[in-house]
Write a protein that holds these residues in place. Structure first.
Motif, PDB file in Angstrom:
ATOM      1  N   SER A 164       0.860  -1.198  -0.007  1.00 42.47           N
ATOM      2  CA  SER A 164       0.046   0.028   0.051  1.00 42.47           C
ATOM      3  C   SER A 164       0.779   1.361   0.016  1.00 42.47           C
ATOM      4  CB  SER A 164      -0.962  -0.008   1.237  1.00 42.47           C
ATOM      5  OG  SER A 164      -1.892  -0.906   1.386  1.00 42.47           O
ATOM      6  N   ALA A 165       2.253   1.157   0.103  1.00 40.38           N
ATOM      7  CA  ALA A 165       2.870   2.299   0.086  1.00 40.38           C
ATOM      8  C   ALA A 165       2.533   3.265  -0.829  1.00 40.38           C
ATOM      9  CB  ALA A 165       4.407   1.961   0.247  1.00 40.38           C
ATOM     10  N   ILE A 166       2.672   2.984  -2.271  1.00 36.88           N
ATOM     11  CA  ILE A 166       2.599   4.045  -3.309  1.00 36.88           C
ATOM     12  C   ILE A 166       1.262   4.734  -3.179  1.00 36.88           C
ATOM     13  CG2 ILE A 166       2.875   4.715  -5.600  1.00 36.88           C
ATOM     14  CD1 ILE A 166       5.465   3.665  -4.230  1.00 36.88           C
ATOM     15  N   PHE A 167       0.368   3.796  -2.773  1.00 36.62           N
ATOM     16  CA  PHE A 167      -1.235   4.295  -2.824  1.00 36.62           C
ATOM     17  C   PHE A 167      -1.420   5.373  -1.780  1.00 36.62           C
ATOM     18  CE2 PHE A 167      -1.578   0.102  -4.596  1.00 36.62           C
ATOM     19  CZ  PHE A 167      -2.524   0.324  -5.576  1.00 36.62           C
ATOM     20  N   ASN A 168      -0.572   5.217  -0.798  1.00 36.00           N
ATOM     21  CA  ASN A 168      -0.653   6.174   0.531  1.00 36.00           C
ATOM     22  C   ASN A 168      -0.203   7.531   0.032  1.00 36.00           C
ATOM     23  OD1 ASN A 168      -1.219   5.051   3.880  1.00 36.00           O
ATOM     24  ND2 ASN A 168      -0.921   3.302   2.184  1.00 36.00           N
ATOM     25  N   VAL A 169       1.003   7.509  -0.598  1.00 34.61           N
ATOM     26  CA  VAL A 169       1.584   8.650  -1.211  1.00 34.61           C
ATOM     27  C   VAL A 169       0.664   9.369  -2.068  1.00 34.61           C
ATOM     28  CG1 VAL A 169       3.503   9.743  -2.255  1.00 34.61           C
ATOM     29  CG2 VAL A 169       3.995   7.722  -0.950  1.00 34.61           C
ATOM     30  N   ILE A 170       0.004   8.521  -2.929  1.00 32.24           N
ATOM     31  CA  ILE A 170      -0.758   8.958  -3.976  1.00 32.24           C
ATOM     32  C   ILE A 170      -2.062   9.741  -3.570  1.00 32.24           C
ATOM     33  CG2 ILE A 170      -1.996   8.749  -6.202  1.00 32.24           C
ATOM     34  CD1 ILE A 170       1.195   8.694  -6.513  1.00 32.24           C
ATOM     35  N   VAL A 171      -2.595   9.043  -2.622  1.00 37.11           N
ATOM     36  CA  VAL A 171      -3.752   9.563  -1.803  1.00 37.11           C
ATOM     37  C   VAL A 171      -3.595  11.020  -1.225  1.00 37.11           C
ATOM     38  CG1 VAL A 171      -5.357   9.327   0.129  1.00 37.11           C
ATOM     39  CG2 VAL A 171      -5.044   7.422  -1.273  1.00 37.11           C
ATOM     40  N   VAL A 172      -2.447  11.279  -0.503  1.00 34.84           N
ATOM     41  CA  VAL A 172      -2.245  12.453   0.182  1.00 34.84           C
ATOM     42  C   VAL A 172      -1.774  13.429  -0.923  1.00 34.84           C
ATOM     43  CG1 VAL A 172      -0.364  13.477   1.371  1.00 34.84           C
ATOM     44  CG2 VAL A 172      -1.271  11.159   2.256  1.00 34.84           C
ATOM     45  N   VAL A 173      -0.908  13.110  -1.857  1.00 34.89           N
ATOM     46  CA  VAL A 173      -0.453  14.004  -2.966  1.00 34.89           C
ATOM     47  C   VAL A 173      -1.915  14.514  -3.790  1.00 34.89           C
ATOM     48  CG1 VAL A 173       0.947  14.399  -4.993  1.00 34.89           C
ATOM     49  CG2 VAL A 173       2.053  13.319  -3.183  1.00 34.89           C
ATOM     50  N   GLY A 174      -2.496  13.561  -3.988  1.00 27.12           N
ATOM     51  CA  GLY A 174      -3.910  14.012  -4.768  1.00 27.12           C
ATOM     52  C   GLY A 174      -4.915  14.985  -4.179  1.00 27.12           C
ATOM     53  N   MET A 175      -4.617  15.146  -2.820  1.00 22.89           N
ATOM     54  CA  MET A 175      -5.322  16.357  -2.489  1.00 22.89           C
ATOM     55  C   MET A 175      -4.917  17.784  -2.648  1.00 22.89           C
ATOM     56  SD  MET A 175      -7.597  14.714  -0.692  1.00 22.89           S
ATOM     57  CE  MET A 175      -8.433  15.810   0.092  1.00 22.89           C
ATOM     58  N   ASN A 176      -3.854  18.028  -3.475  1.00 24.85           N
ATOM     59  CA  ASN A 176      -3.447  19.033  -4.200  1.00 24.85           C
ATOM     60  C   ASN A 176      -2.808  20.047  -3.079  1.00 24.85           C
ATOM     61  OD1 ASN A 176      -4.641  18.361  -6.638  1.00 24.85           O
ATOM     62  ND2 ASN A 176      -6.699  19.259  -5.964  1.00 24.85           N
ATOM     63  N   VAL A 177      -2.837  19.914  -2.061  1.00 23.57           N
ATOM     64  CA  VAL A 177      -2.177  20.890  -1.150  1.00 23.57           C
ATOM     65  C   VAL A 177      -0.986  20.819  -0.439  1.00 23.57           C
ATOM     66  CG1 VAL A 177      -4.663  21.978  -0.478  1.00 23.57           C
ATOM     67  CG2 VAL A 177      -3.611  20.099   0.592  1.00 23.57           C
ATOM     68  N   PHE A 178      -0.126  19.699  -0.927  1.00 19.70           N
ATOM     69  CA  PHE A 178       1.048  19.349  -0.316  1.00 19.70           C
ATOM     70  C   PHE A 178       2.124  19.564  -1.176  1.00 19.70           C
ATOM     71  CE2 PHE A 178      -2.206  16.650   1.760  1.00 19.70           C
ATOM     72  CZ  PHE A 178      -2.196  17.322   3.007  1.00 19.70           C
ATOM     73  N   THR A 179       2.013  20.283  -2.392  1.00 16.33           N
ATOM     74  CA  THR A 179       2.907  20.727  -3.229  1.00 16.33           C
ATOM     75  C   THR A 179       3.715  21.740  -2.725  1.00 16.33           C
ATOM     76  OG1 THR A 179       1.902  22.193  -4.632  1.00 16.33           O
ATOM     77  CG2 THR A 179       1.359  19.852  -5.101  1.00 16.33           C
ATOM     78  N   LEU A 180       4.794  22.017  -3.528  1.00 12.81           N
ATOM     79  CA  LEU A 180       5.734  23.315  -3.124  1.00 12.81           C
ATOM     80  C   LEU A 180       4.837  24.534  -3.069  1.00 12.81           C
ATOM     81  CD1 LEU A 180       8.472  24.778  -2.742  1.00 12.81           C
ATOM     82  CD2 LEU A 180       8.730  24.994  -5.082  1.00 12.81           C
ATOM     83  N   TRP A 181       3.628  24.871  -3.725  1.00 11.63           N
ATOM     84  CA  TRP A 181       2.951  25.520  -3.771  1.00 11.63           C
ATOM     85  C   TRP A 181       1.761  25.860  -2.712  1.00 11.63           C
ATOM     86  CZ3 TRP A 181       4.459  22.728  -7.790  1.00 11.63           C
ATOM     87  CH2 TRP A 181       5.280  23.444  -8.803  1.00 11.63           C
ATOM     88  N   GLY A 182       1.930  24.767  -1.959  1.00 15.60           N
ATOM     89  CA  GLY A 182       0.887  24.690  -0.784  1.00 15.60           C
ATOM     90  C   GLY A 182      -0.707  24.815  -1.226  1.00 15.60           C
ATOM     91  N   ARG A 183      -1.307  25.700  -0.210  1.00 14.08           N
ATOM     92  CA  ARG A 183      -2.694  25.879  -0.608  1.00 14.08           C
ATOM     93  C   ARG A 183      -3.282  26.794  -1.792  1.00 14.08           C
ATOM     94  NH1 ARG A 183      -6.176  23.914   3.201  1.00 14.08           N
ATOM     95  NH2 ARG A 183      -7.965  25.435   2.669  1.00 14.08           N
ATOM     96  N   ARG A 184      -2.054  27.320  -2.628  1.00 14.73           N
ATOM     97  CA  ARG A 184      -2.381  27.929  -3.835  1.00 14.73           C
ATOM     98  C   ARG A 184      -3.475  27.266  -4.950  1.00 14.73           C
ATOM     99  NH1 ARG A 184       3.315  30.964  -5.432  1.00 14.73           N
ATOM    100  NH2 ARG A 184       3.442  32.104  -3.434  1.00 14.73           N
ATOM    101  N   PHE A 185      -3.237  25.728  -4.623  1.00 13.15           N
ATOM    102  CA  PHE A 185      -4.295  24.796  -5.129  1.00 13.15           C
ATOM    103  C   PHE A 185      -5.630  24.594  -4.408  1.00 13.15           C
ATOM    104  CE2 PHE A 185      -0.414  23.083  -7.364  1.00 13.15           C
ATOM    105  CZ  PHE A 185      -0.524  23.815  -8.637  1.00 13.15           C
ATOM    106  N   ARG A 186      -6.469  24.522  -4.766  1.00  9.51           N
ATOM    107  CA  ARG A 186      -7.718  24.136  -4.381  1.00  9.51           C
ATOM    108  C   ARG A 186      -8.016  22.819  -3.862  1.00  9.51           C
ATOM    109  NH1 ARG A 186     -13.546  25.752  -4.912  1.00  9.51           N
ATOM    110  NH2 ARG A 186     -15.045  24.007  -4.837  1.00  9.51           N
TER     111      ARG A 186
END
Length: 368
Positions: A164-186
């Motif tokens: 489940s390792a990669i799934f966990n990462v993708i679920v979190v990343v897929g929320m859009n707000v954990f990139t370098l740009w933070g909450r600039r994405f909805r």
């Protein structure tokens, strides 16, 4: 060879931008002055898992809460096990059989008394006696408005669960707000296992009633709050709440991740999705380059591609261990993890877009 090394290095750099950080709840202490909290737990055949959650609730220092477990047509001992812990068990006799999680949550709200509403999945548990109070404190710090959702820290026990390792990462990343740009994405929505809201905002948004029938209820619920100009905060749950996903075995793990994973990806911002695809591709590029260099017996190329492969393993490990206690050694075989992820994702696409149905907990869910 050099092209593969450059592309692999680019994928690593993109990964840094894609998953810049996962903020954790930061409360100075327990929020002792919080109002009565209604903890609503939808449960279907959770007799083996819900005791851990109910026990952790009994151990909390903050005690101004009620526990409402909404039985969703369980065929095991969920009801009797729940009642043995003193929790209130509800069942909506008026709903259609198999109405699902959203209907159960809405039914729980109708019978709740709390000013704040906390929705928990039955497989979660608070990790310390201070966890609930700290969670309420974080919500208070954010103005006690909208939604605060936490992705529980994934507790791994059996070897197969590491898939489940990669799934966990993708679920979190897929929320859009954990990139370098933070909450600039909805935000794409909210994390489903742990959702806290105040009653007024919940009812104003339409709550679970508005999204009844939605397969991705967590994303849909967050979207209803965003549509009402209410904030949605997504954080990691390490130190507050954890869960063990799919302890029943490999088949349940596949069914669980297959369930609407393709649909969930549609909520991810296109730029975040593009970065995710590049990052996933990097694993295959790194192993392909290493194999090619070994076949060519080129010492310099072997050294460079071996280093690229190991750096990719390290980055993948760091990302995954933000989400759960995955075993570090498995990331030496990261192409296997990415291949498994890709296979289940393709299977999810097939189930969602061709068969128009998914299986979960002994129930076939037909998609509209």
């Amino acid at each position: 060879m050099m092209v593969s090394i450059v592309l692999g290095s680019l994928a690593i750099a993109v990964g840094v931008l894609m998953f810049w950080r996962l903020p954790l709840p930061n409360s100075e202490g327990e929020h002792a002055d919080a109002p009565l909290v209604s903890i609503i737990i939808p449960a279907r055949n959770e007799a083996q898992r819900i005791p851990v959650l109910l026990k952790s609730l009994k151990n909390q220092n903050f005690t101004e809460f009620e526990v409402l477990v909404v039985d969703d047509d369980s065929t095991d001992d969920t009801v009797s096990v729940t009642e043995s812990f003193g929790a209130t068990v509800l069942r909506d006799e008026s709903k259609q059989d198999g109405a699902g999680k959203s209907a159960a949550c809405w039914h729980g709200v109708q019978h709740s008394k709390g000013e704040w509403l906390l929705f928990l999945d039955a497989d979660t548990q608070f990790t310390t006696p201070h966890s609930l109070g700290n969670l309420l404190g974080v919500y208070h710090q954010k103005g006690a408005r909208g939604v605060l959702s936490l992705q529980p820290f994934h507790s791994i026990k059996d070897l197969y669960e590491n898939l489940s390792a990669i799934f966990n990462v993708i679920v979190v990343v897929g929320m859009n707000v954990f990139t370098l740009w933070g909450r600039r994405f909805r935000p794409a929505g909210s994390f489903g296992p742990c959702i806290l809201s105040n009653r007024e905002d919940y009812l104003a948004s339409g709550g679970h009633k508005k999204i009844e029938g939605a397969l991705m209820d967590d994303l849909a619920l967050g979207e209803t709050f965003l549509e009402g100009d209410l904030p949605v905060y997504c954080l990691g749950g390490k130190g507050i709440i954890s869960f063990r996903m799919y302890p029943e075995g490999f088949k349940t793990l596949v069914d669980g991740w297959c369930k609407s994973f393709a649909l969930g990806s549609q909520s991810t911002h296109p730029l975040v999705m593009a970065m995710t695809i590049i990052w996933i591709s990097g694993s295959f590029i790194s192993v392909g380059a290493l194999i090619s260099s070994l076949l060519a017996m080129d010492p310099v190329a072997i050294g460079l591609t071996g280093l690229l492969y190991l750096i990719y393993a390290l980055q993948t490990m760091l990302f995954a261990r933000r989400c759960g206690n995955f075993r570090w050694a498995i990331f030496l075989f990261h192409p296997i993890l990415f291949t498994f992820f890709a296979g289940v994702f393709v299977y999810s696409l097939f189930r969602v877009h061709v068969l128009r149905s998914v299986n979960w907990r002994g129930r076939k869910i037909n998609l509209k």
